[in-house]
Design a protein around this motif. Sequence first.
Motif, mmCIF file in Angstrom:
data_model
loop_
_atom_site.group_PDB
_atom_site.id
_atom_site.type_symbol
_atom_site.label_atom_id
_atom_site.label_comp_id
_atom_site.label_asym_id
_atom_site.label_seq_id
_atom_site.Cartn_x
_atom_site.Cartn_y
_atom_site.Cartn_z
ATOM 1 N N ASN A 76 -1.372 -49.437 16.909
ATOM 2 C CA ASN A 76 -2.502 -49.655 17.808
ATOM 3 C C ASN A 76 -2.055 -50.509 18.992
ATOM 4 O OD1 ASN A 76 -4.851 -50.401 19.084
ATOM 5 N ND2 ASN A 76 -6.029 -50.560 17.183
ATOM 6 N N LEU A 77 -1.769 -49.824 20.086
ATOM 7 C CA LEU A 77 -1.267 -50.495 21.283
ATOM 8 C C LEU A 77 -2.248 -51.528 21.811
ATOM 9 C CD1 LEU A 77 0.636 -50.875 23.641
ATOM 10 C CD2 LEU A 77 -0.189 -48.731 24.591
ATOM 11 N N THR A 78 -3.517 -51.160 21.845
ATOM 12 C CA THR A 78 -4.538 -52.084 22.321
ATOM 13 C C THR A 78 -4.511 -53.373 21.513
ATOM 14 O OG1 THR A 78 -5.922 -50.206 22.877
ATOM 15 C CG2 THR A 78 -6.998 -52.355 22.793
ATOM 16 N N ASP A 79 -4.408 -53.189 20.228
ATOM 17 C CA ASP A 79 -4.404 -54.328 19.325
ATOM 18 C C ASP A 79 -3.219 -55.256 19.606
ATOM 19 O OD1 ASP A 79 -5.858 -55.484 17.178
ATOM 20 O OD2 ASP A 79 -4.143 -55.050 15.879
ATOM 21 N N ILE A 80 -2.054 -54.678 19.819
ATOM 22 C CA ILE A 80 -0.859 -55.485 20.102
ATOM 23 C C ILE A 80 -1.068 -56.304 21.371
ATOM 24 C CG2 ILE A 80 1.579 -55.379 20.756
ATOM 25 C CD1 ILE A 80 1.779 -52.825 19.027
ATOM 26 N N LEU A 81 -1.614 -55.647 22.392
ATOM 27 C CA LEU A 81 -1.798 -56.344 23.666
ATOM 28 C C LEU A 81 -2.928 -57.369 23.590
ATOM 29 C CD1 LEU A 81 -1.218 -53.431 26.204
ATOM 30 C CD2 LEU A 81 0.339 -55.280 25.578
ATOM 31 N N VAL A 82 -3.991 -57.037 22.886
ATOM 32 C CA VAL A 82 -5.085 -58.002 22.734
ATOM 33 C C VAL A 82 -4.579 -59.239 22.011
ATOM 34 C CG1 VAL A 82 -7.260 -58.443 21.535
ATOM 35 C CG2 VAL A 82 -6.976 -56.341 22.830
#
Length: 241
Positions: free
Chosen positions: A37-43
């Motif tokens: 989950n890319l979003t999760d990594i960045l968040v």
Amino acid sequence: MASHFIVLTLTLTTILFLAPSAFSQSAPAPGPAGPINLTDILVKGGQYTLLLRLLNETQVLIQLNNQLNNSNQGMTLLAPTDNAFNNLPAGTLNNLNNENKVKLALLHVLPKYYSMEDFTTVSNPVQTQAGGNKGSLGLNFTAGPGNQVNVSSGVVETRISNPLRQQFPFAVYSIDKVLLFASEAPAPESSSTKPDGKAAKAPSSPAADGGDSPSTNGGGRTMDLGVGLVGSIVMFCMAIL
Ligand SMILES: *[C@@H]1O[C@H](CO)[C@@H](O)[C@H](O)[C@H]1NC(C)=O
Ligand SMILES: *[C@@H]1O[C@H](CO)[C@@H](O)[C@H](O)[C@H]1NC(C)=O
Ligand SMILES: *[C@@H]1O[C@H](CO)[C@@H](O)[C@H](O)[C@H]1NC(C)=O
Ligand SMILES: *[C@@H]1O[C@H](CO)[C@@H](O)[C@H](O)[C@H]1NC(C)=O
Ligand SMILES: *[C@@H]1O[C@H](CO)[C@@H](O)[C@H](O)[C@H]1NC(C)=O
């Protein structure tokens, strides 16, 4: 909420403990099951709100998630921090048309997994996702003393710092500057070939801004970015001529 916070804290702690060894060893531990989950990594990275907004707005986020799931080469993302975006000359992003925004986003994506160590031996220029059928918008990686690695777009050079994630198939590295490209001045297209940025047709809805980020809302800050790229490009072109 509380458990979310604990997970975040644990993750940060883990990163802090693992980061130094991650530089010297290639692959730490087996990856977590399930899709990345890319979003999760960045968040969880905590300082990539504006990058997320750009990726989301250009629909590159969707593209990357699909690609990640389907690629056997893996993928690498160079993630400029919020500071990096805020330090762009005013108007930079705003002056890009949608197609060039997509290209800017894709310039930060390498269609292959690179560990930090890989960067020290990679042969330049390294292909990015931004390369259309016009040829590549590549990046050069140079190793310095210690385990330092710099990345250059030809216009902007910056040091690659801590990995947010360094584990096949996906690596994410933080960078302190937004990598700008020189070849695509935001001028009307005169060349016959159209770049093939698949996400370029994304309807640009202002409502897409904001999103998950609790700290900054609306498109205000994105609007503030913009104007300087033209200058950089002009200066870069003059430097070449
Ligand atoms: C990915 O992570 C974000 C932020 O943590 C979350 O909102 C979203 O639901 C996740 N998506 C998937 C497919 O798990
Ligand atoms: C990932 O790809 C597999 C097939 O390769 C598919 O079954 C799965 O639904 C995909 N997952 C996502 C999140 O796209
Ligand atoms: C890497 O880039 C920084 C600027 O971000 C510069 O100060 C440093 O000299 C560069 N190092 C190498 C090895 O090119
Ligand atoms: C990369 O390095 C090569 C050789 O030094 C140079 O010709 C090219 O312009 C550089 N490209 C970028 C994007 O810096
Ligand atoms: C991305 O945009 C959609 C609307 O297009 C919005 O619902 C979502 O919250 C946004 N996500 C982020 C991380 O900005």
